[in-house]
Design a protein around this motif. Structure first.
Motif, mmCIF file in Angstrom:
data_model
loop_
_atom_site.group_PDB
_atom_site.id
_atom_site.type_symbol
_atom_site.label_atom_id
_atom_site.label_comp_id
_atom_site.label_asym_id
_atom_site.label_seq_id
_atom_site.Cartn_x
_atom_site.Cartn_y
_atom_site.Cartn_z
ATOM 1 N N VAL A 132 0.858 -1.187 0.000
ATOM 2 C CA VAL A 132 0.000 0.000 0.000
ATOM 3 C C VAL A 132 0.888 1.229 0.000
ATOM 4 O O VAL A 132 1.712 1.427 0.894
ATOM 5 N N THR A 133 0.721 2.065 -1.022
ATOM 6 C CA THR A 133 1.437 3.330 -1.106
ATOM 7 C C THR A 133 0.427 4.474 -0.969
ATOM 8 O O THR A 133 -0.774 4.264 -0.997
ATOM 9 N N GLY A 134 0.961 5.686 -0.813
ATOM 10 C CA GLY A 134 0.072 6.846 -0.655
ATOM 11 C C GLY A 134 -0.405 7.038 0.765
ATOM 12 O O GLY A 134 -1.471 7.620 1.001
ATOM 13 N N ARG A 135 0.389 6.573 1.730
ATOM 14 C CA ARG A 135 0.005 6.735 3.137
ATOM 15 C C ARG A 135 0.303 8.139 3.663
ATOM 16 O O ARG A 135 -0.207 8.536 4.705
ATOM 17 N N ARG A 136 1.127 8.872 2.966
ATOM 18 C CA ARG A 136 1.447 10.235 3.414
ATOM 19 C C ARG A 136 0.167 11.081 3.439
ATOM 20 O O ARG A 136 -0.641 11.015 2.526
ATOM 21 N N PRO A 137 -0.045 11.880 4.491
ATOM 22 C CA PRO A 137 -1.224 12.744 4.547
ATOM 23 C C PRO A 137 -1.329 13.606 3.287
ATOM 24 O O PRO A 137 -0.336 14.179 2.829
ATOM 25 N N GLY A 138 -2.548 13.652 2.740
ATOM 26 C CA GLY A 138 -2.759 14.419 1.522
ATOM 27 C C GLY A 138 -2.743 13.582 0.266
ATOM 28 O O GLY A 138 -3.146 14.040 -0.806
ATOM 29 N N LEU A 139 -2.289 12.328 0.374
ATOM 30 C CA LEU A 139 -2.297 11.407 -0.752
ATOM 31 C C LEU A 139 -3.428 10.398 -0.572
ATOM 32 O O LEU A 139 -4.086 10.372 0.462
ATOM 33 N N HIS A 140 -3.648 9.566 -1.556
ATOM 34 C CA HIS A 140 -4.687 8.535 -1.488
ATOM 35 C C HIS A 140 -4.026 7.164 -1.458
ATOM 36 O O HIS A 140 -3.227 6.824 -2.342
ATOM 37 N N ALA A 141 -4.346 6.366 -0.437
ATOM 38 C CA ALA A 141 -3.745 5.047 -0.293
ATOM 39 C C ALA A 141 -4.187 4.123 -1.422
ATOM 40 O O ALA A 141 -5.368 4.069 -1.770
ATOM 41 N N VAL A 142 -3.228 3.407 -1.988
ATOM 42 C CA VAL A 142 -3.482 2.517 -3.120
ATOM 43 C C VAL A 142 -2.747 1.197 -2.905
ATOM 44 O O VAL A 142 -1.564 1.188 -2.561
ATOM 45 N N ARG A 143 -3.469 0.078 -3.119
ATOM 46 C CA ARG A 143 -2.829 -1.239 -3.020
ATOM 47 C C ARG A 143 -2.477 -1.739 -4.422
ATOM 48 O O ARG A 143 -3.309 -1.728 -5.326
ATOM 49 N N SER A 144 -1.233 -2.187 -4.581
ATOM 50 C CA SER A 144 -0.774 -2.713 -5.856
ATOM 51 C C SER A 144 0.265 -3.799 -5.626
ATOM 52 O O SER A 144 0.716 -4.034 -4.492
ATOM 53 N N ILE A 145 0.643 -4.481 -6.700
ATOM 54 C CA ILE A 145 1.701 -5.490 -6.623
ATOM 55 C C ILE A 145 3.040 -4.793 -6.448
ATOM 56 O O ILE A 145 3.293 -3.736 -7.023
ATOM 57 N N LYS A 146 3.924 -5.390 -5.649
ATOM 58 C CA LYS A 146 5.254 -4.818 -5.444
ATOM 59 C C LYS A 146 6.043 -4.839 -6.754
ATOM 60 O O LYS A 146 6.215 -5.888 -7.381
ATOM 61 N N THR A 147 6.491 -3.670 -7.167
ATOM 62 C CA THR A 147 7.298 -3.510 -8.373
ATOM 63 C C THR A 147 8.368 -2.460 -8.068
ATOM 64 O O THR A 147 8.296 -1.783 -7.034
#
Length: 304
Positions: A220-235
């Motif tokens: 899950v990326t986009g955990r920084r405040p102001g961003l949107h959390a997104v789950r994706s495959i590790k690349t």
């Protein structure tokens, strides 16, 4: 199989295909509807004319009910909200924002409205606004995610509202369907498994990445405040984004530039270096390519 959702939507199985941007086009939506579920055309950030053409193409491919998902953060959301009325779309699902200002217009047109929610508060608000049902999506799902797991979210939403609840996030086979019903849901939404449907025309590299994934293959990326959390495959791209997002010296603009277009690159080009392959945590349970009909039959094979 009859539930409140099959009766509401006039479908054979209580399953909605997830609204995956760049993926959920007329071909996939029609295949799911023809197989007995509810196919969904995802508007994403596409131009209104593209959405209208996909709706019209879906009508040619199936005579069964299908829906359109509107991503409400899109600059085209208002125009697409009108298009679904003009085209007589039977079902609208929504995400990434509040659909309240559109609900009366849709209901007056006879459109069934089913927002995706990530909390009890959102579910209650959608019921008050006149939604016909809600999709309670847990953080196990691919793409944009909330903070609560499906196991915890679904029963709390079921207890909080009187409208039907559809479970989403982490549902890969008949066990997930059975668990969803045990939690009080009357239908399910499935996205990741349809990524490897034979009727899904994403790049073969994307499909193979899903099939080869394990339980620990997503991030899950986009955990920084102001961003949107997104789950994706590790690349390489997702790992780089994850490392950079908590560096306070890196501005939002640079992070947004890093992720811009990455999902589309994965869908269309299978770009393993720069692409973002959205995928749910259940990828480790997806082992082969199948038709939409085979997927749906497997999901409901133990239901009576």
């Amino acid at each position: 199989m009859k539930t409140k959702i099959t009766e509401l939507l006039k479908i054979e199985y209580p399953i909605l295909q997830g609204a995956m941007a760049y993926v959920a086009n007329a071909q996939l939506a029609a295949a799911v509807s023809n197989a007995g579920g509810l196919g969904i055309v995802s508007a994403g950030i596409n131009e209104p004319d593209w959405v209208r053409k996909e709706i019209q193409a879906t009508k040619k491919l199936t005579k069964k009910p299908f829906g359109v998902n509107i991503m409400l953060l899109s600059s085209h959301a208002d125009a697409i909200a009108d298009i679904v009325v003009e085209e007589g779309v039977r079902v609208v699902t929504t995400g990434a924002g509040s659909p309240v200002k559109h609900i009366k217009k849709w209901k007056d047109a006879g459109t069934i409205v089913i927002p995706v929610v990530a909390s009890v508060t959102q579910a209650k608000a959608m019921e008050r606004a006149g939604a016909d049902a809600v999709i309670a999506e847990g953080m196990e799902a691919g793409g944009h995610v909330g903070e609560t797991t499906t196991m915890c979210l679904v029963p709390q939403v079921v207890d909080a509202v009187t409208i039907p609840v559809i479970a989403a996030g982490g549902i890969a086979d008949h066990r997930g369907v059975k668990a969803s019903f045990a939690l009080g849901a009357v239908g399910v939404q499935v996205g990741t498994r349809f990524l490897v449907a034979k009727e899904c025309d994403i790049h073969e590299v994307y499909k193979q990445k899903v099939i080869e994934s394990k339980d620990s293959s997503t991030i899950v990326t986009g955990r920084r405040p102001g961003l949107h959390a997104v789950r994706s495959i590790k690349t390489p791209m997702s790992r780089t984004f994850s490392q950079k997002e908590f560096d306070s010296n890196i501005p939002h603009d640079e992070l947004e530039a890093l992720g811009r277009g990455a999902y589309k690159m994965a869908v269309e080009n299978g770009d393993e270096e720069n692409g973002c392959f959205l995928c749910g945590q259940i990828a480790g349970m997806v082992t082969k390519e199948e038709t939409c009909k085979e997927i749906i039959l497997d999901l409901f094979k133990e239901q009576s």
